[in-house]
Design a protein around this motif. Structure first.
Motif, PDB file in Angstrom:
ATOM      1  N   THR A  19       0.843  -1.201   0.000  1.00  0.00           N
ATOM      2  CA  THR A  19       0.000   0.000   0.000  1.00  0.00           C
ATOM      3  C   THR A  19       0.880   1.254   0.000  1.00  0.00           C
ATOM      4  O   THR A  19       0.649   2.196  -0.761  1.00  0.00           O
ATOM      5  CB  THR A  19      -0.893   0.016   1.261  1.00  0.00           C
ATOM      6  OG1 THR A  19      -1.528  -1.239   1.351  1.00  0.00           O
ATOM      7  CG2 THR A  19      -1.915   1.117   1.204  1.00  0.00           C
TER       8      THR A  19
ATOM      9  N   PRO B 183     -15.207  -5.712  -0.202  1.00  0.00           N
ATOM     10  CA  PRO B 183     -14.580  -4.480   0.274  1.00  0.00           C
ATOM     11  C   PRO B 183     -14.134  -4.614   1.729  1.00  0.00           C
ATOM     12  O   PRO B 183     -14.881  -5.093   2.577  1.00  0.00           O
ATOM     13  CB  PRO B 183     -15.699  -3.442   0.140  1.00  0.00           C
ATOM     14  CG  PRO B 183     -16.593  -3.997  -0.903  1.00  0.00           C
ATOM     15  CD  PRO B 183     -16.555  -5.479  -0.739  1.00  0.00           C
TER      16      PRO B 183
ATOM     17  N   LEU C 294     -13.786  -2.502  -7.704  1.00  0.00           N
ATOM     18  CA  LEU C 294     -13.284  -1.189  -8.128  1.00  0.00           C
ATOM     19  C   LEU C 294     -13.719  -0.891  -9.563  1.00  0.00           C
ATOM     20  O   LEU C 294     -14.278   0.166  -9.838  1.00  0.00           O
ATOM     21  CB  LEU C 294     -11.754  -1.153  -8.025  1.00  0.00           C
ATOM     22  CG  LEU C 294     -11.119   0.131  -8.570  1.00  0.00           C
ATOM     23  CD1 LEU C 294     -11.418   1.315  -7.667  1.00  0.00           C
ATOM     24  CD2 LEU C 294      -9.617   0.003  -8.735  1.00  0.00           C
TER      25      LEU C 294
ATOM     26  N   PRO D  31     -13.415   0.499  -3.919  1.00  0.00           N
ATOM     27  CA  PRO D  31     -12.147  -0.243  -3.779  1.00  0.00           C
ATOM     28  C   PRO D  31     -12.279  -1.464  -2.874  1.00  0.00           C
ATOM     29  O   PRO D  31     -12.978  -1.412  -1.861  1.00  0.00           O
ATOM     30  CB  PRO D  31     -11.200   0.777  -3.152  1.00  0.00           C
ATOM     31  CG  PRO D  31     -12.006   1.961  -2.807  1.00  0.00           C
ATOM     32  CD  PRO D  31     -13.393   1.810  -3.303  1.00  0.00           C
TER      33      PRO D  31
ATOM     34  N   SER E  22      -6.898  -1.422   0.413  1.00  0.00           N
ATOM     35  CA  SER E  22      -6.237  -0.114   0.470  1.00  0.00           C
ATOM     36  C   SER E  22      -5.461   0.198  -0.814  1.00  0.00           C
ATOM     37  O   SER E  22      -5.372   1.350  -1.229  1.00  0.00           O
ATOM     38  CB  SER E  22      -5.313  -0.054   1.682  1.00  0.00           C
ATOM     39  OG  SER E  22      -4.518  -1.208   1.722  1.00  0.00           O
TER      40      SER E  22
ATOM     41  N   THR F  84      -6.265  -0.735  -3.927  1.00  0.00           N
ATOM     42  CA  THR F  84      -7.196  -0.292  -4.967  1.00  0.00           C
ATOM     43  C   THR F  84      -7.833   1.054  -4.598  1.00  0.00           C
ATOM     44  O   THR F  84      -8.285   1.777  -5.485  1.00  0.00           O
ATOM     45  CB  THR F  84      -8.289  -1.352  -5.231  1.00  0.00           C
ATOM     46  OG1 THR F  84      -8.759  -1.845  -3.986  1.00  0.00           O
ATOM     47  CG2 THR F  84      -7.788  -2.473  -6.087  1.00  0.00           C
ATOM     48  N   ALA F  85      -7.848   1.378  -3.299  1.00  0.00           N
ATOM     49  CA  ALA F  85      -8.357   2.700  -2.909  1.00  0.00           C
ATOM     50  C   ALA F  85      -7.432   3.781  -3.475  1.00  0.00           C
ATOM     51  O   ALA F  85      -7.893   4.806  -3.993  1.00  0.00           O
ATOM     52  CB  ALA F  85      -8.423   2.810  -1.391  1.00  0.00           C
TER      53      ALA F  85
END
Lengths: 499, 159
Positions: A38, A264, A315, A321, A324, A326-327
């Motif tokens: 991340t 998610p 996503l 997402p 984290s 993909t966020a």
């Protein structure tokens, strides 16, 4: 026609070079305890702003895929997971790695690639269906899913399930420190501002896994990690055995990983634990688990890489997402003017196909980068402990510090490390504690919100069909180890009385 | 004996958490669960778990007629324990002195001293300590821009 255009978009020299550079960066970051995939994604995003969308997003996809694999390297060699997704590898992969480090990493790499490829194929062909199914999950389903994930803590505590439960409770209690997730009430901080956001997971993980191991290793400082490191050991020599015996384990683990990744909030770390636990429960030789079971290695490593592709399903389909990484990727996509969601498939179908190709390509290229990294990294086993242990300790300190730039986190790491050392001696499994720290906030939040939503009616926990199914699964996996332990105990007693 | 200690640990943390939760509401308005509802459930589970461990321990003792016949003994004393304790003392000193001497200097001193104590030759230890400190400086301070603790007399290196 779209496929050809997408291929042309991906097979540009600058895109391929971006993928390669991102993978090298991923190996480096993933293998360093304290630096997560991340964090690496966040560091990479500013670079992607100056690239075209395909090259930029390709960098994020490739880097994160390789970082998850590279996190397994220190887990296998030193029992220190490079990223949280590799924590499940500290059990069997480490034990197997003590005997055959290079080929264990080879299996890890190969299964990471297979898991990643399977996850990518599921992403390509089943993304909308899976995302729709996951969208039906409410707090009740999440509660049971996390409880199911937690039951793995009991499954992995081979010695005594009661000790596994105590490990879970200790982890849960650590997760309770800080602001409570439902009301925002400050709990157990003793007036320390640093504890308001709770115990940081990365310092806790480094402390619990690394410090007890360093203390054990330094007890005999002049020895090397693996005394007889075979120079002729080939990277892929165990792969044939995997393909012969554990094809179905790879497939099942990749499916579990992709599904959990698509939920998610549930990421590669949970996927690896769940897959490992399922493999142990369904194994023909569960007694080998904890002693270096190849099947256990295959299950955990196939799932964590598959989860990464799975996280892209919600996503791309809904713009939600899955984890984290993909966020952060969502932010990068939007910075390039791409708005994920159902319309993305209609309006920019070619670009979506190009991203799918990148997933496949990144996983295949990982084999090459991973091979080189295994050859280089296995050399650290030749270094004597009296040199290696102090160096690793410095990396643990800076890794714990770098998460929040806080010395307090370093103290947390050391304190938990010493606690972990004694817990190990008492037979309380460390992975159970870590698993509970990861899942604790999710379990509490979903448990409390479900009770509040239902006006304290406990029937809600089994009122929905998916929830009821997950409840049966979770309760079964919680109770089974106790029944087995009871049977062993009764048989032991009978045996003694008979003699 | 390990089961006995684990049982006591379970009981201890269970009661400790209940004690620490006393100043928080278990239930709030309309009987909804409060902030200490979940921790109290955990505490009760810890107490139950600890009690079961103790029962198991004493039952084994009755069956076998001996305290440690089915348990491995806890061996906190072994010939190598001294090395682990020394390591803990060095690393604690390293972290404690970091806010005063800065990260880089303390890391260098820690690396050097730890290696020499455990039998690495001083020259080799000096080289390894210098190389590792340089690598950490380039990676974490220059590339990743981590703001590490500086010496109280001011920074000693370029960032």
């Amino acid at each position: 026609m779209d496929l050809l255009t997408a291929l042309q978009m991906v097979l540009q020299p600058h895109v391929l070079l971006s993928i390669l550079l991102a993978e090298l960066f991923g190996v480096f970051v993933g293998a360093m305890p304290g630096l997560t995939a991340t964090m690496a994604t966040a560091l990479l995003v500013p670079f992607t702003y100056f690239m075209d969308p395909v090259a930029g997003i390709a960098m994020i996809i490739s880097m994160s895929a390789v970082a998850i694999f590279a996190g397994d390297i220190p887990a296998v060699l030193l029992r220190i997971p490079g990223t949280p997704a590799s924590a499940a590898l500290t059990i069997d992969a480490y034990q197997l790695g003590r005997k055959r480090p290079v080929s264990t990493l080879g299996v890890d790499l190969f299964c990471s690639m297979l898991g990643g490829l399977t996850g990518s194929l599921i992403l390509i062909f089943m993304a909308p269906t899976l995302a729709e199914f996951a969208a039906n999950f409410s707090s009740v389903e999440y509660f049971w899913l996390t409880m199911w994930g937690l039951s793995m803590a009991i499954v992995i505590s081979a010695e005594d399930p009661l000790k596994g439960v105590l490990g879970v409770i200790i982890g849960f209690m650590m997760a309770c420190i800080g602001i409570d997730p439902v009301y925002g009430y400050v709990r157990y901080t003793f007036g320390r501002l640093e504890l308001l956001s709770g115990i940081s997971f990365i310092p806790a993980m480094i402390g619990l896994f690394a410090i007890p191991e360093l203390l054990k290793q330094i007890s005999n400082p002049k020895e090397r990690y693996v005394i007889k490191l075979s120079m002729t050991e080939r990277v892929f020599e165990l792969v044939k055995e995997v393909l012969r015996k554990f094809k179905s384990v790879v497939l099942r683990s990749a499916l579990i990983g992709t599904f959990i990744g698509a939920l998610p909030g549930a990421g590669a770390d949970i996927a690896a634990w769940v897959s490992y636990g399922v493999a142990k429960r369904t194994s023909k030789s569960p007694n080998e688990y904890g002693k270096g079971s190849l099947e256990g290695v295959v299950a955990a490593t196939s799932a964590n890489n598959a989860a990464l592709s799975g996280a892209w399903i919600p996503l791309l389909v809904f713009g939600i997402p899955g984890d984290s990484i993909t966020a952060i990727a969502l932010g990068a996509l939007m910075a390039h003017g791409l708005r994920p969601g159902p319309m993305l498939f209609q309006r920019q179908g070619t670009l979506v196909i190009a991203l799918f190709i990148v997933f496949i390509l990144a996983n295949i290229l990982m084999l090459l980068i991973g091979y080189l990294s295994i050859r280089l990294s296995s050399n650290i086993l030749k270094v004597p402990r009296n040199t290696l242990v102090p160096i690793i300790a410095v990396f643990c300190v800076i890794g714990a510090y770098a998460v929040n730039n806080s010395l307090f986190d370093v103290w947390i790491m050391l304190t938990l490390g010493v606690t972990g050392y004694f817990m190990e001696r008492l037979g309380i499994p460390i992975p159970s504690v870590v698993l509970a720290i990861i899942l604790g906030p999710m379990v509490e939040f979903n448990f409390m919100t479900t009770l509040i939503k239902s006006d304290m009616n406990p029937a809600i926990f089994i009122s929905r069909p998916i929830a009821a199914g997950l409840a049966v699964l979770a309760i079964f996996t919680w109770v089974l180890p106790f029944l087995r332990s009871r049977r062993r105990y009764v048989e032991g007693d009978t045996g003694k009385l008979g003699t | 004996m390990r089961d006995f200690i684990v049982g006591i640990v379970g009981l201890f943390i269970g009661f400790l958490f209940i004690l620490l939760s006393l100043d928080m509401p278990i239930l709030i308005a309309r009987g909804y669960p409060g902030p200490s509802f979940f921790p109290i459930i955990l505490s009760i589970t810890a107490i139950a778990d600890g009690s079961l461990m103790l029962i198991k321990y004493f039952r084994k003792r009755v069956v076998s007629g001996s305290i440690i016949s089915t348990n491995k003994t806890v061996t906190l004393r072994n010939p190598y324990l001294k090395n682990a304790v020394i390591f803990l003392i060095i690393i604690t000193t390293y972290i404690t002195s970091m806010p005063y001497l800065g990260f880089l200097l303390t890391s260098f001193i820690f690396l050097y001293i730890a290696q020499v104590i455990y039998g690495v030759s001083p020259i080799k230890a000096l080289g390894i300590a210098s190389g590792t400190t340089l690598f950490v400086y380039v990676l974490f301070i220059i590339v990743l821009k981590v703001v590490v603790p500086e010496p109280i007399l001011g920074p000693i290196v370029y960032r």
